[in-house]
Design an enzyme around this catalytic site. Sequence first.
Site, mmCIF file in Angstrom:
data_model
loop_
_atom_site.group_PDB
_atom_site.id
_atom_site.type_symbol
_atom_site.label_atom_id
_atom_site.label_comp_id
_atom_site.label_asym_id
_atom_site.label_seq_id
_atom_site.Cartn_x
_atom_site.Cartn_y
_atom_site.Cartn_z
ATOM 1 N N ARG A 1 38.724 39.976 44.187
ATOM 2 C CA ARG A 1 38.331 40.628 42.931
ATOM 3 C C ARG A 1 37.035 40.031 42.372
ATOM 4 O O ARG A 1 36.191 40.751 41.851
ATOM 5 C CB ARG A 1 39.473 40.535 41.915
ATOM 6 C CG ARG A 1 40.548 41.528 42.240
ATOM 7 C CD ARG A 1 41.805 41.446 41.404
ATOM 8 N NE ARG A 1 42.699 42.524 41.846
ATOM 9 C CZ ARG A 1 43.892 42.784 41.329
ATOM 10 N NH1 ARG A 1 44.357 42.040 40.348
ATOM 11 N NH2 ARG A 1 44.610 43.792 41.787
ATOM 12 N N TYR B 1 38.338 50.127 44.207
ATOM 13 C CA TYR B 1 39.128 49.319 45.153
ATOM 14 C C TYR B 1 39.446 47.921 44.636
ATOM 15 O O TYR B 1 38.984 47.535 43.583
ATOM 16 C CB TYR B 1 38.537 49.348 46.556
ATOM 17 C CG TYR B 1 37.194 48.765 46.897
ATOM 18 C CD1 TYR B 1 36.461 47.966 46.050
ATOM 19 C CD2 TYR B 1 36.663 49.033 48.168
ATOM 20 C CE1 TYR B 1 35.228 47.445 46.446
ATOM 21 C CE2 TYR B 1 35.429 48.519 48.562
ATOM 22 C CZ TYR B 1 34.723 47.716 47.692
ATOM 23 O OH TYR B 1 33.524 47.207 48.088
ATOM 24 N N GLU B 2 40.286 47.236 45.352
ATOM 25 C CA GLU B 2 40.803 45.922 44.904
ATOM 26 C C GLU B 2 41.523 45.999 43.573
ATOM 27 O O GLU B 2 41.462 45.070 42.776
ATOM 28 C CB GLU B 2 39.681 44.887 44.796
ATOM 29 C CG GLU B 2 39.207 44.362 46.114
ATOM 30 C CD GLU B 2 40.341 43.830 46.954
ATOM 31 O OE1 GLU B 2 40.356 44.149 48.144
ATOM 32 O OE2 GLU B 2 41.237 43.137 46.422
ATOM 33 N N GLY B 3 42.253 47.105 43.345
ATOM 34 C CA GLY B 3 42.892 47.339 42.052
ATOM 35 C C GLY B 3 41.913 48.065 41.154
ATOM 36 O O GLY B 3 40.867 47.522 40.819
ATOM 37 N N GLN C 1 43.076 46.363 36.451
ATOM 38 C CA GLN C 1 42.545 45.068 36.005
ATOM 39 C C GLN C 1 42.854 44.871 34.515
ATOM 40 O O GLN C 1 43.236 43.782 34.093
ATOM 41 C CB GLN C 1 41.025 44.991 36.210
ATOM 42 C CG GLN C 1 40.541 45.249 37.631
ATOM 43 C CD GLN C 1 41.096 44.268 38.650
ATOM 44 O OE1 GLN C 1 41.246 43.087 38.350
ATOM 45 N NE2 GLN C 1 41.431 44.761 39.830
#
Lengths: 596, 596
Positions: B295, B439-441, B446
């Site tokens: 992240r 992406y990556e959450g 977040q």
Amino acid sequence: MTIYNAPIQDHMFMMFDVLGVDKHSNIPGFEDLTPDLTNAVLEEAGKLASEVLHPLNQSGDEQGCTWDNGVVTTPDGFKEAYKLYCQSGWQSLTSSPDYGGQGLPQTLGLAVSEMMIASNWGFGMYPGLTKGATEAIAAHASDELKDTYLPKMMSGEWSGTMNLTEPHCGTDLGLLRTKAEPQGDGTFKVTGTKIFISAGEHDLTENIIHLVLAKIPGGPEGSRGISLFIVPKFILDADGNPGERNGVSCGSLEKKMGIHSNSTCVMNYDDAVGYLVGEEHKGLLAMFTMMNEARLGVGMQGLAIAEVAYQNAAVYTNERLQGRAISGKKNEDGPADPIIVHPDVRRMMMTSRAFTEGARGLALWMGLQVDLLQRHPDEDVREKAEDLVGLLTPVIKAYFTDMGVEVTSLSQQCYGGHGYIREHGMEQFARDARIAPIYEGTNGIQAMDLVGRKLGAKNGAAVQAFMALVQDNVAANADNDQLAPLAKGLGNALQHLQQATMWMMQNGMTNPDNAGAGAVDYLRIMALVGMGHVWLMQAQTAAEKLAEGGANEPYMKNKLITARFFFERMLPDTIAHLAKLEAGAESTMALKAEAF
Amino acid sequence: MTIYNAPIQDHMFMMFDVLGVDKHSNIPGFEDLTPDLTNAVLEEAGKLASEVLHPLNQSGDEQGCTWDNGVVTTPDGFKEAYKLYCQSGWQSLTSSPDYGGQGLPQTLGLAVSEMMIASNWGFGMYPGLTKGATEAIAAHASDELKDTYLPKMMSGEWSGTMNLTEPHCGTDLGLLRTKAEPQGDGTFKVTGTKIFISAGEHDLTENIIHLVLAKIPGGPEGSRGISLFIVPKFILDADGNPGERNGVSCGSLEKKMGIHSNSTCVMNYDDAVGYLVGEEHKGLLAMFTMMNEARLGVGMQGLAIAEVAYQNAAVYTNERLQGRAISGKKNEDGPADPIIVHPDVRRMMMTSRAFTEGARGLALWMGLQVDLLQRHPDEDVREKAEDLVGLLTPVIKAYFTDMGVEVTSLSQQCYGGHGYIREHGMEQFARDARIAPIYEGTNGIQAMDLVGRKLGAKNGAAVQAFMALVQDNVAANADNDQLAPLAKGLGNALQHLQQATMWMMQNGMTNPDNAGAGAVDYLRIMALVGMGHVWLMQAQTAAEKLAEGGANEPYMKNKLITARFFFERMLPDTIAHLAKLEAGAESTMALKAEAF
């Protein structure tokens, strides 16, 4: 994979319940504008949009336009769709009956154009550009040129283009180099290169009528020496039919981020025969007619792309199962809840909805002002409408297109990773949307037009009139229990607009950089106030309809909820814009150019 | 057509003048971190980025990756560039010396990674994913697995991937279906389909080490039954070399909006041999290690794309001649002034600059916290750093990537129509940038991580510690004439953060939808306060350096101007976010799901 459904109920609510367009039957074109007729027109337009144009949207993007030795081919299906579009009379909907148009109100025309663009932006540009060209010809050309070109352009048999940009000049048209040499017989020979010409060449029509800005040698320097010309692709023969090929050709197509199905052409003019539109050296004025119309049209593109993106996100967020509502399971029997239960997904969807419904209201209200200014018998009414249209056209162009990008991005975000993949279609909407803040005058130019030209015109009469309208709206709803919170919010935002206007008047005069540095913030405040004005009108109407206890109760309730969302979650931005604007230009301008 | 120059002066200023990283020589890896060594490392990294990676950026986008019967080929030049990248030691820069890494600080690693991503995002993902995978293995796998895989991964000889997403589940990993059947010999057979696997298959390395989330039959339901496995593309032979092909293959590549040069794969696992990482059913925890690192890395992508877009816009706005400055001609002898003279172009450029320089500062400050938490001898220091990193990781991921999209768009806007055309490269930056908020959450996730998990942890210790840091900074600069206006602005923003935090504590508990509906606004307030904190640190240092009268005077003056711009023109957004947040969830949640 994507869907589109025309939001007819919302169009009808705004046009009849809120704006009461049927009360304007004294205006030419409004005589027959009954709810029944309007609904029938919108249904037909929606059918074409959903069933014919939208299915060509993704394939048109994938395939794009192709160029082969000057010949440009549009994507599969476009020719047939265009033929149907014209045969069904959509091209001539609002055009003057003097040249075969149907003369229906621009208000209705805007509603229809929203559908055409939303369903297929790239397609919608072809007829849109023709419409803009016909307006410029109708307003400025000689009767002979009008008689020669307008009927076939209004029917869509021939298409039109706007040729302004050259490689070294876009915004600064004073720099342009294209030349028009008088031939002594009333015609000119036009020579030069134009770029970014949308629909400059294609296979949809038997002739293309280019409107070209060029300089007549010996004329004044800069933008005061620009003239406007009609340059047809095929010169007309004695019977008025396309004959000999003119000296104009498409040198290549640009590879672009989006709107692939619309041809963006490099156009080469080489001793092309041209016909002067209006007076020599007054071309920029004539082009501005076209640009005002075009700017409102581009604003509609922002709304339209937001609407279709929102609609698809609405389907997806109701279908995609992922996670559980924090307030407790909503889909007990399923493996997870639809993502529309999650507050942040809601925030994105409500923001999108509050924009599209508010913007649709503002656009149709503007459409009515355009009709008033063009057609109302009373000169006072015409003048007031003209002031409002002049003031708000750059606001709508810039705000709607910025929000078109924003809402499309929010809708794409609702899809997660699937929003980034081509097959779902959301990334195409995002790519298409991005052109609108750029073309027809960048949004920065719109802000400068607002602050530098529109604000001070007639000693600020237009902005004062606009603020008075909003003030009346606030006052009218201040004592209504249900609407008072909204009226209060709008009143606050109006105060920010007043303060910002005062600041601009005082500080923009002493240092014009202050006006320039704060222009975009100022435009945004005015846009939000305009949206709030129309949202309060919509909320008031919805509350009245609910009190009457008529049909459409869920629709009216949703209106009130969405209105409240707008006031609570979008309108508060005015305070931040005011703070930024009042900071002045100093820190913006202090760096040396080479320090960047 | 595009350019990239590593902003080494800014990295050096932040690391040494502001953060004083050389004062931390008691921490492993910092011993030799002199300004000279650091500058040499950054120069070398910048050279690779500008001269090798960036020239492959546009061609990599045009060509993309190709798939042929399971074999994936990266664009021309990528293989050679990757080889050079690894041979020069960039892959192992910050990795543990226990496995052949160089053990340099993460702070330095972040500076280098900014350059690699900015010059070529699609390329930068390959080594980036390997790095994330090595961290997860290092933190959770057995010594045997570490000894087997880490040395070759840290050198870049083998690459790594993360396999989380499946067609029906992304965020909600509890739904995943990939199965891992124990074989009785300590190994597992992994079967299932994973999608959106970045760098899942390619031709850069002789082996690819997949980290795969899967469920061991009979385990707990949902996310508590997920385990993590190493699944190598080629099973290692007795000597530890790639041998037999494992049961994993790439079924297809996704067609995406951008990052075309990185392969986004559908990965099919069919009785593939897998090795358990960490404990059974504790895979999510292990994956979180990887995700925190990832992240922060994705946040760097937002900064990096903003930087390269800004740099190109800086060149263009200094070269493009269009119009005249409203304050009077600046380029007397030319046909027009460069567009950087126009206040609204300045506004866009200064916004971009204030973001990139502020974000770079915040990122390096975070990098130092990561080093402290991983390496500092004092447990108290480690814990405090860990709290800050946990709190701010989602903030940086979301804010940096949203601003990456925003700044890229502003830079594109500076190009006018040319920004929409492929050859200028700006539209590629815009397409590439758009993946990072997803992406990556997603950025919404977040915000939920921040509000739902980080805020309340340890009774709010992390957020209290962060606010105390900022308060100290405000107090320290409140009486300095030059810096007091900035300190006052930060103080106001901090008050908004305090008020928002209080509101979240009170209203998020009683109705969790309030927390969800305001999460993104809350995150944005914290991000702006974090940026303001680091901007005030930078401004303070610049003012001190100017008072000392040393070298770099123009640089220090520009720092102060850009700081002022941030406080005047970007920080004021906190007040609007607070108003939106305090409106609560009601209008956000009131509509029925099917009404959208």
